[in-house]
Write a protein that holds these residues in place. Structure first.
Motif, PDB file in Angstrom:
ATOM      1  N   GLY A 214      49.785 -14.318  63.835  1.00 28.78           N
ATOM      2  CA  GLY A 214      50.184 -15.562  63.205  1.00 28.78           C
ATOM      3  C   GLY A 214      51.426 -16.146  63.831  1.00 28.78           C
ATOM      4  N   ALA A 215      51.716 -17.382  63.421  1.00 30.68           N
ATOM      5  CA  ALA A 215      52.882 -18.097  63.943  1.00 30.68           C
ATOM      6  C   ALA A 215      54.155 -17.537  63.317  1.00 30.68           C
ATOM      7  N   VAL A 216      55.064 -17.126  64.158  1.00 32.49           N
ATOM      8  CA  VAL A 216      56.335 -16.573  63.684  1.00 32.49           C
ATOM      9  C   VAL A 216      57.177 -17.683  63.074  1.00 32.49           C
ATOM     10  N   ARG A 217      57.689 -17.446  61.894  1.00 33.40           N
ATOM     11  CA  ARG A 217      58.545 -18.426  61.229  1.00 33.40           C
ATOM     12  C   ARG A 217      59.571 -17.685  60.383  1.00 33.40           C
ATOM     13  N   SER A 218      60.531 -18.415  59.892  1.00 33.21           N
ATOM     14  CA  SER A 218      61.598 -17.799  59.088  1.00 33.21           C
ATOM     15  C   SER A 218      61.225 -17.852  57.611  1.00 33.21           C
ATOM     16  N   TYR A 219      61.763 -16.890  56.864  1.00 30.77           N
ATOM     17  CA  TYR A 219      61.531 -16.789  55.425  1.00 30.77           C
ATOM     18  C   TYR A 219      62.882 -16.720  54.718  1.00 30.77           C
ATOM     19  N   ALA A 220      62.798 -16.678  53.403  1.00 31.09           N
ATOM     20  CA  ALA A 220      64.025 -16.489  52.629  1.00 31.09           C
ATOM     21  C   ALA A 220      64.662 -15.151  53.001  1.00 31.09           C
TER      22      ALA A 220
ATOM     23  N   HIS B  41      51.791   2.852  64.618  1.00 30.96           N
ATOM     24  CA  HIS B  41      51.416   1.468  64.847  1.00 30.96           C
ATOM     25  C   HIS B  41      52.070   0.604  63.769  1.00 30.96           C
ATOM     26  N   VAL B  42      52.794  -0.407  64.190  1.00 29.14           N
ATOM     27  CA  VAL B  42      53.449  -1.351  63.279  1.00 29.14           C
ATOM     28  C   VAL B  42      52.771  -2.700  63.460  1.00 29.14           C
ATOM     29  N   ARG B  43      52.240  -3.233  62.366  1.00 27.32           N
ATOM     30  CA  ARG B  43      51.555  -4.521  62.401  1.00 27.32           C
ATOM     31  C   ARG B  43      52.255  -5.476  61.441  1.00 27.32           C
ATOM     32  N   LEU B  44      52.488  -6.696  61.894  1.00 25.24           N
ATOM     33  CA  LEU B  44      53.130  -7.735  61.106  1.00 25.24           C
ATOM     34  C   LEU B  44      52.271  -8.991  61.179  1.00 25.24           C
ATOM     35  N   ALA B  45      51.897  -9.547  60.015  1.00 28.14           N
ATOM     36  CA  ALA B  45      51.005 -10.706  59.968  1.00 28.14           C
ATOM     37  C   ALA B  45      51.687 -11.832  59.200  1.00 28.14           C
ATOM     38  N   HIS B  46      51.854 -12.987  59.877  1.00 31.87           N
ATOM     39  CA  HIS B  46      52.395 -14.189  59.233  1.00 31.87           C
ATOM     40  C   HIS B  46      51.229 -15.046  58.765  1.00 31.87           C
TER      41      HIS B  46
ATOM     42  N   VAL C  57      49.570 -17.955  55.651  1.00 33.02           N
ATOM     43  CA  VAL C  57      49.967 -19.262  55.114  1.00 33.02           C
ATOM     44  C   VAL C  57      50.951 -19.105  53.950  1.00 33.02           C
ATOM     45  N   ALA C  58      50.620 -18.263  53.000  1.00 29.61           N
ATOM     46  CA  ALA C  58      51.448 -18.147  51.796  1.00 29.61           C
ATOM     47  C   ALA C  58      52.025 -16.755  51.610  1.00 29.61           C
ATOM     48  N   GLU C  59      51.938 -15.911  52.635  1.00 28.80           N
ATOM     49  CA  GLU C  59      52.447 -14.551  52.476  1.00 28.80           C
ATOM     50  C   GLU C  59      52.724 -13.941  53.838  1.00 28.80           C
ATOM     51  N   ILE C  60      53.444 -12.852  53.780  1.00 28.39           N
ATOM     52  CA  ILE C  60      53.702 -12.062  54.973  1.00 28.39           C
ATOM     53  C   ILE C  60      53.266 -10.633  54.678  1.00 28.39           C
ATOM     54  N   ALA C  61      52.510 -10.038  55.613  1.00 29.77           N
ATOM     55  CA  ALA C  61      51.974  -8.697  55.416  1.00 29.77           C
ATOM     56  C   ALA C  61      52.485  -7.785  56.517  1.00 29.77           C
ATOM     57  N   MET C  62      52.717  -6.538  56.159  1.00 28.55           N
ATOM     58  CA  MET C  62      53.181  -5.555  57.137  1.00 28.55           C
ATOM     59  C   MET C  62      52.475  -4.234  56.867  1.00 28.55           C
ATOM     60  N   GLN C  63      52.257  -3.483  57.941  1.00 28.15           N
ATOM     61  CA  GLN C  63      51.607  -2.189  57.823  1.00 28.15           C
ATOM     62  C   GLN C  63      52.170  -1.247  58.878  1.00 28.15           C
TER      63      GLN C  63
END
Length: 445
Positions: free
Chosen positions: A341-347, A375-380, A382-388
């Motif tokens: 996903g597109a990297v963006r900033s969050y609160a 394995h580190v996965r980060l998903a940006h 639409v309305a959430e950010i997920a990590m595994q």
């Protein structure tokens, strides 16, 4: 403070139906005076009625003594006073009886009816008496004086005690109402104080948990890396001096970073505690029961420590994940990072929580599965950010304990609390391949 209703009830220590001994003495004295009055008035009544004087005196004594029952049966006292009105007896008993009747907790229709009966009876008796006196020549006034004397006498003996009794009764009811309100307010204040104490105790427990979680997240990761590097340093100190030097430098860097983060955390805690003390000084009378250090300030500061550091551009940010993974790789872990996903900033608190989840998961790999590929996965989204963070089984089952890393079992609990506190979802557990997986989804808003 006022006494409660139960205390007021237990204070009724008078005999029989009297609430106080003072009231009993007053009623007995009034009854004695009324009995003497009626006995004196019974003498002319006995002469006019043609009965023995002693009978009139005894009748007067008995009738007048009924006034002692005025608090218990005010209606009976007024009826007796009305009954002996034709005999021109019981003026004191009638006045006191009407006052007691009007001041008692009785329906207004009963008070009005008995007061009207007393008024009419007194008016008739006075009218007849004055008419007889004028017929005998004792009074030489005009005929107008008869109704005037009857009306004024009846009103004078009836209206003042009734009005005074109504006023005293209303005032008594008002005072009782105010006392009940004061008692109710006191009970409510006690209940509020108990609830405030319970909330304070709950808040203290919550703040202790939050402080422990913040301290664990800030320090545990770097200290764990220090232990891993120290173990590697011990293993290669004689075989590869250059690698030992590099490991020693890494241990020093990790130690300085851990001390820096710890110092920042303690500084924020101290500043938050000082601010809270200044605020609490304005309401010291409310919290005087709690003489300990205000843990709410410490807890708020602890919870806000990482976000405040982030607000000062000191991290942690999600952009620092590569540095975090590089530190783990330098400690011997094989770890790869994939971003979707597109990297963006969050609160700030969202980025901080996501970073801490990955950091704690890597720390757990160092502790329990040293040498395992991760394995580190980060998903940006639409309305959430997920990590595994998922690690494979360690190459050697005993390697997990080779570094001697202690585990308090608080890492997963802290991660879950962080994620759930932001309205997210947290799942962790072993994989079918024998590894371990940590997954979290945090709302982006």
């Amino acid at each position: 403070m006022t006494t409660t209703g139960a205390d007021h009830a237990t204070a009724l220590t008078g005999p029989w139906w009297w609430s106080r001994w003072r009231s009993a003495v007053l009623d007995v004295v009034l009854a004695l005076v009324s009995a003497l009055e009626c006995a004196a008035e019974g003498i002319p009544f006995a002469r006019d009625a043609g009965i023995p004087v002693s009978a009139g005196v005894v009748f007067g004594l008995l009738a007048g003594s009924v006034l002692v029952l005025r608090r218990k049966w005010p209606i009976a006292v007024v009826l007796v006073a009305i009954a002996i009105t034709p005999a021109q007896m019981g003026f004191l008993m009638g006045i006191v009886g009407l006052y007691t009747l009007a001041a008692a907790e009785l329906p207004r229709r009963i008070i009005v009816a008995l007061a009207g009966m007393s008024l009419v009876g007194t008016m008739i008796v006075t009218f007849v008496r004055v008419k007889q006196d004028m017929a005998r020549g004792d009074l030489t006034l005009g005929d107008w004086f008869v109704p005037f004397a009857a009306v004024t006498t009846s009103l004078g003996l009836t209206a003042p005690p009734v009005l005074l009794g109504l006023y005293v009764g209303a005032r008594r009811r008002l005072m009782e109402s105010l006392r009940e309100r004061a008692d109710s307010l006191e009970r409510e204040l006690q209940l509020l104080a108990e609830r405030a104490e319970e909330r304070a105790e709950w808040a203290r427990g919550e703040e202790r948990t939050r402080i422990a979680r913040e301290m664990h997240d800030v320090v545990a990761h770097r200290v764990s890396l220090m232990v891993v590097h120290a173990a590697a340093l011990q293993a290669v100190a004689r075989k590869d001096p250059e690698k030992a030097v590099r490991n020693a430098a890494l241990v020093g860097d990790m130690g300085r970073q851990a001390l820096t983060e710890l110092r920042e955390m303690l500084g924020v805690l101290r500043s938050g505690e000082t601010a809270q003390r200044r605020t609490a000084s304005a309401s010291a009378s409310v919290v005087s029961a709690s003489a300990s250090v205000p843990l709410a300030a410490v807890g708020v500061a602890a919870a806000a420590a990482a976000s405040r550091v982030a607000a000062e551009d000191e991290g942690p940010w999600l952009s620092e994940l590569e540095v975090l993974i590089g530190q783990s790789a330098a400690a011997g872990m094989v770890v790869d990072l994939s971003v979707e996903g597109a990297v963006r900033s969050y609160a700030a608190e969202i980025e901080q929580t996501a970073f801490r989840v990955v950091q704690e998961a890597l720390t757990n790999v160092h502790k329990h599965a040293a040498g395992a590929k991760t394995h580190v996965r980060l998903a940006h989204r639409v309305a959430e950010i997920a990590m595994q963070v998922e690690n494979e089984p360690p190459p050697e089952p005993a390697s997990a304990a080779s570094a001697g890393l202690p585990s308090g079992g608080n890492g997963l609990v802290g991660m879950r609390e962080r994620v759930l506190g932001l309205g997210g979802v947290f799942v962790s557990g072993p994989t079918d391949a024998g590894g371990f997986r940590v997954s979290a989804v945090i709302p982006a808003v």
